[in-house]
Design an enzyme around this catalytic site. Structure first.
Site: not given
Length: 187
Positions: A69, A87
């Site tokens: 990320r 997530n």
């Protein structure tokens, strides 16, 4: 017409004749079919016909607990895109990118190789409505095992003005400044 629309193999004359219609369905490289606004006063990037767009995606593979990320975050910083990533409980990463269409396409193309520790087995995308109020990119609930940081913290990059991409080196400097500030606040 933009390269994006030209690459969708729609004759220019046909598109120009549809200017009074708000939406037209066209096949495109991201996703399968999506709506493109043809309203003449829609926001465009400086000096181009690169329409503002929004794409939501899902990345499958080894993409959690590897810095994945953060890698998408650095790409958003580099290409000055708003949106978010997060997530999901099933081990995937969901993201939203909003900004000039050509930059979104570039970033989606770079995602599979964005994090050398991650391994992407697939990406699916779909176009979503543009949110005019979205003016930052946020990594939702960021933590880092390698940095020993376990308190979920949102990393936020407010869009730059002027709206231009920067080098990868400059994006990394910005990322590290945001990270340092976020970790300092979390202690």
């Amino acid at each position: 017409m933009s390269t994006f629309l030209s690459s969708c193999a729609i004759p220019r004359l046909f598109l120009l004749s549809l200017v009074q219609i708000t939406l037209v369905m066209v096949p495109c490289p991201i996703g399968t079919i999506h709506a493109v606004s043809l309203v003449p006063d829609q926001e465009v990037s400086e000096g181009t016909d690169d329409r503002i767009d929004a794409v939501q995606g899902l990345v499958r593979g080894t993409v959690q607990q590897v810095g994945f990320r953060a890698a998408i975050f650095r790409l958003a910083i580099q290409y000055n895109l708003s949106g978010w990533d997060e997530n999901l409980p099933d081990g995937t990463v969901r993201f939203l990118l909003q900004g000039p269409r050509s930059r979104i396409e570039k970033v989606v193309g770079l995602i599979p190789s964005a994090d050398p520790k991650g391994r992407v087995s697939g990406i699916s995308t779909e176009h979503v409505p543009v949110s005019p109020d979205l003016r930052a990119f946020t990594v939702r609930g960021w933590t880092s095992k390698s940095r020993g940081y376990s308190k979920p913290t949102d990393l936020v990059f407010p869009l730059r003005s002027p709206d231009t991409p920067v080098s990868r080196k400059e994006a990394n400097r910005t990322y590290h400044g945001i990270l340092k500030e976020a970790m300092g606040k979390g202690n």
